[in-house]
Design a protein around this motif. Structure first.
Motif, short mmCIF file in Angstrom:
data_model
loop_
_atom_site.label_atom_id
_atom_site.label_comp_id
_atom_site.label_asym_id
_atom_site.label_seq_id
_atom_site.Cartn_x
_atom_site.Cartn_y
_atom_site.Cartn_z
N PRO A 44 0.82 -1.23 0.00
CA PRO A 44 0.00 0.00 0.00
C PRO A 44 0.84 1.27 0.00
CG PRO A 44 -0.88 -1.57 1.57
CD PRO A 44 0.44 -2.13 1.12
N PHE A 45 2.00 1.23 0.68
CA PHE A 45 2.89 2.39 0.67
C PHE A 45 3.35 2.66 -0.77
CE2 PHE A 45 7.12 4.33 1.00
CZ PHE A 45 6.87 5.37 1.88
N LEU A 46 3.75 1.63 -1.49
CA LEU A 46 4.17 1.80 -2.88
C LEU A 46 3.00 2.18 -3.78
CD1 LEU A 46 6.66 -1.20 -3.25
CD2 LEU A 46 7.22 1.24 -3.03
N ASP A 47 1.82 1.68 -3.47
CA ASP A 47 0.62 2.11 -4.23
C ASP A 47 0.43 3.61 -4.09
OD1 ASP A 47 -0.01 -0.46 -5.07
OD2 ASP A 47 -1.40 -0.84 -3.40
N GLY A 48 0.59 4.12 -2.87
CA GLY A 48 0.43 5.54 -2.66
C GLY A 48 1.46 6.34 -3.43
N TYR A 49 2.69 5.85 -3.43
CA TYR A 49 3.75 6.56 -4.16
C TYR A 49 3.49 6.52 -5.66
CZ TYR A 49 8.41 7.96 -5.69
OH TYR A 49 9.46 8.61 -6.29
N ALA A 50 3.09 5.37 -6.17
CA ALA A 50 2.83 5.24 -7.60
C ALA A 50 1.68 6.14 -8.04
CB ALA A 50 2.53 3.79 -7.95
N LYS B 289 7.65 14.39 -6.09
CA LYS B 289 7.72 13.21 -5.23
C LYS B 289 9.05 12.50 -5.40
CE LYS B 289 5.77 9.62 -8.27
NZ LYS B 289 4.69 8.64 -8.46
N ARG B 290 9.51 11.91 -4.32
CA ARG B 290 10.77 11.19 -4.37
C ARG B 290 10.77 10.10 -3.30
NH1 ARG B 290 15.29 15.28 -4.06
NH2 ARG B 290 16.54 13.40 -3.79
N LEU B 291 11.32 8.98 -3.69
CA LEU B 291 11.54 7.85 -2.80
C LEU B 291 12.94 7.34 -3.16
CD1 LEU B 291 10.45 5.86 -0.64
CD2 LEU B 291 9.50 4.51 -2.53
N ASP B 292 13.93 7.89 -2.49
CA ASP B 292 15.32 7.61 -2.86
C ASP B 292 15.78 6.24 -2.40
OD1 ASP B 292 15.92 10.18 -4.09
OD2 ASP B 292 15.70 11.00 -2.08
N PHE B 293 15.12 5.69 -1.39
CA PHE B 293 15.47 4.35 -0.92
C PHE B 293 14.30 3.82 -0.09
CE2 PHE B 293 17.23 7.62 1.83
CZ PHE B 293 16.78 7.28 3.09
#
Length: 506
Positions: A237-243, A250-254
């Motif tokens: 769900p966290f990745l769903d939110g980011y996608a 937006k950024r998810l560096d790691f």
């Protein structure tokens, strides 16, 4: 740092300690380790360079000497992880309480020695920021982004080695799992898995604003969510939110999570990785599949920011003497398993622990207090890793029973060749006599004399808890050889013993 309570291991009864050195033990099993120094496999990950300091209040009087010793011993880090808003520390050490939006000021004086000393131990710092009160609704959500911006802008100015910001610390346990474990229904927890990403957004927004005033080489990276394990119920769900996030900033560096255990869906039954460390072997494949399914970049790195075989207060024996060696061999095995996973960085846990000595890298609990200059077996294992060369080469063992047995990692560079070999047994007691076959040695070792050095960690060697006089990493053999293009040697591996072999031109 694990937020798991002592109840986590209730019902998991530790056994009474028994010496691992058994004179009447069966003859060691033959094993072969084949090393091909011509088969290069990229840069050795050097996991010993990624490490953790415990809370600011954990042995603060020791920290300056610890940093000096780590640097002197060759364990200066690439990244050290530090804590600046942990709910287990007193409120005055929480930066959310020491920064004020009304005055646009921050007071880091209570954290200054901690952050300065940690910055001297590594090239860069990863700071953990956990917005506990915002998630709990005790502070207005609208204040989170400006507060994080204020914190990071001042933090970066005063402590330029801050490079990474990790958002949350085990939110799956803190805001959800602990309640289920105590018998509360899932709909009465502080946070649901699908609600986590909302609290991540203000952090990347703040990082974007701070970075606009920094040179590219100085910019901060941001990631999370530091789950207690690689739990699809939370990370997907966290990745769903980011996608789904349409914000171009937006950024998810790691991505970050911890590696000790996993829970069942009701958080009643833990499965400890120490019982079969192969459980972590597919981690990166799983992460890349989840990224690919969401059309996200598959090279977003995984940071395993805490790694260990003893979560919370867990142990194998009530007397910790055997557990010290198990910790060393277990973390060597973790290092091997994560080294085989691309885009993965494993962090060691921890220089000194607040209350579980099994996790200490430096000897902490003695009648006279912490020692300034003595490693535990775990710390000595990391010291071995620091002596390894930089280019990884093929090293294959033929002796495993499940996850237990003989492991090897080898490397080379212009200064010579190196090989670590160990016998991960956990609580089992198989011993091996390993033949080490080395082929295609580096050209610089094929002509003229070569110095071979062997270091060993076992229940009686390089082990302060058996013999304080020989607690440092012990050189157990040294000789001059003329190997040519290949060389064979042999070693005896008692349960959880670790060897380092160095070959260097005289």
């Amino acid at each position: 740092m694990m937020l798991l309570l002592a109840v986590l291991v209730a019902g998991v009864a530790p056994t009474k300690a028994e010496p691992l050195a058994r004179a009447e033990a069966a003859a060691p099993t033959p094993a072969t380790v084949s090393v091909d120094f011509g088969d290069e496999q990229g840069r050795l990950p050097h996991s010993e360079r990624n490490n953790n300091f415990h809370l600011v209040t954990t042995y603060p009087e020791q920290r300056a000497d610890d940093v000096a010793f780590l640097n002197q011993q060759g364990l200066h880090g690439d990244v050290y992880r530090v804590w600046i808003s942990n709910p287990n520390a007193p409120a005055e050490y929480n930066v959310f309480n020491e920064c004020h939006l009304a005055t646009r000021t921050c007071d880091f004086s209570k954290l200054d020695a901690y952050l300065t000393q940690a910055g001297s131990a590594a090239d860069s710092l990863l700071v953990n920021l956990n917005p506990t009160e915002f998630v709990q609704g005790k502070r207005p959500f609208k204040d989170l982004e400006p507060m994080v911006e204020l914190i990071l802008r001042n933090l970066k100015k005063q402590y330029p080695r801050v490079k990474y910001v990790e958002v949350f610390n085990e939110p799956d346990w803190q805001f959800y799992g602990s309640a289920l474990h105590d018998g509360r229904p899932a709909d009465q927890t502080t946070l649901q898995p699908g609600g986590l990403y909302r609290f991540y957004v203000p952090f990347y927004e703040a990082v974007d604003k701070v970075n606009k005033g920094l040179r590219r080489s100085e910019r901060i990276q941001v990631g999370g969510p530091a789950l207690s394990f690689l739990d699809p119920k939370w990370l997907q769900p966290f990745l769903d939110g980011y996608a789904a996030d349409k914000d171009p900033r937006k950024r998810l560096d790691f991505l970050t999570y911890h590696s000790y255990l996993k829970w069942d869906d009701t958080y009643q039954v833990p499965t400890f990785y120490k019982d079969d460390l192969r459980m972590v072997a597919p981690d990166r494949t799983t992460v890349q599949r989840w990224l690919k399914e969401r059309r996200l970049p598959e090279d977003i790195p995984s940071f395993i920011t805490e790694t260990g075989i003893y979560p919370g207060p867990a142990s194998d024996d009530t007397d910790p003497r055997n557990d010290y060696l198990r910790q060393a061999a277990g973390l060597a095995t973790y290092s091997y398993l994560y080294a085989n996973q691309p885009h993965t960085r494993m962090f060691n846990w921890v220089v000194r622990h607040r209350d579980n000595e099994r996790k200490d890298e430096l000897v902490t609990r003695t009648p006279n207090g912490p020692l300034t200059d003595t490693f535990t077996p775990y710390g000595n294992m990391m010291l071995m890793q620091s002596k390894m060369k930089d280019t990884r080469v093929s090293a294959v063992s033929d002796s495993r029973k499940g996850d237990n047995g003989v492991y090897a990692m080898a490397s080379k560079d212009k200064t010579g060749a190196s090989l670590m070999v160990w016998n991960w047994q956990h609580t089992n007691d198989d011993s091996y006599r390993a033949t080490i076959d080395m082929s295609r040695l580096p050209s610089g070792l094929r002509h003229g004399p070569v110095r071979e050095r062997m270091f060993r960690i076992d229940q009686t060697t390089s082990n302060y808890f058996t013999n304080p006089d020989t607690g440092g990493l012990q050189l157990v053999d040294q000789k001059t050889i003329r190997p040519g293009s290949s060389y064979t040697d042999s070693i005896d591996l008692s349960p959880n013993a670790i060897y380092l072999i160095l070959l260097e031109a005289v």
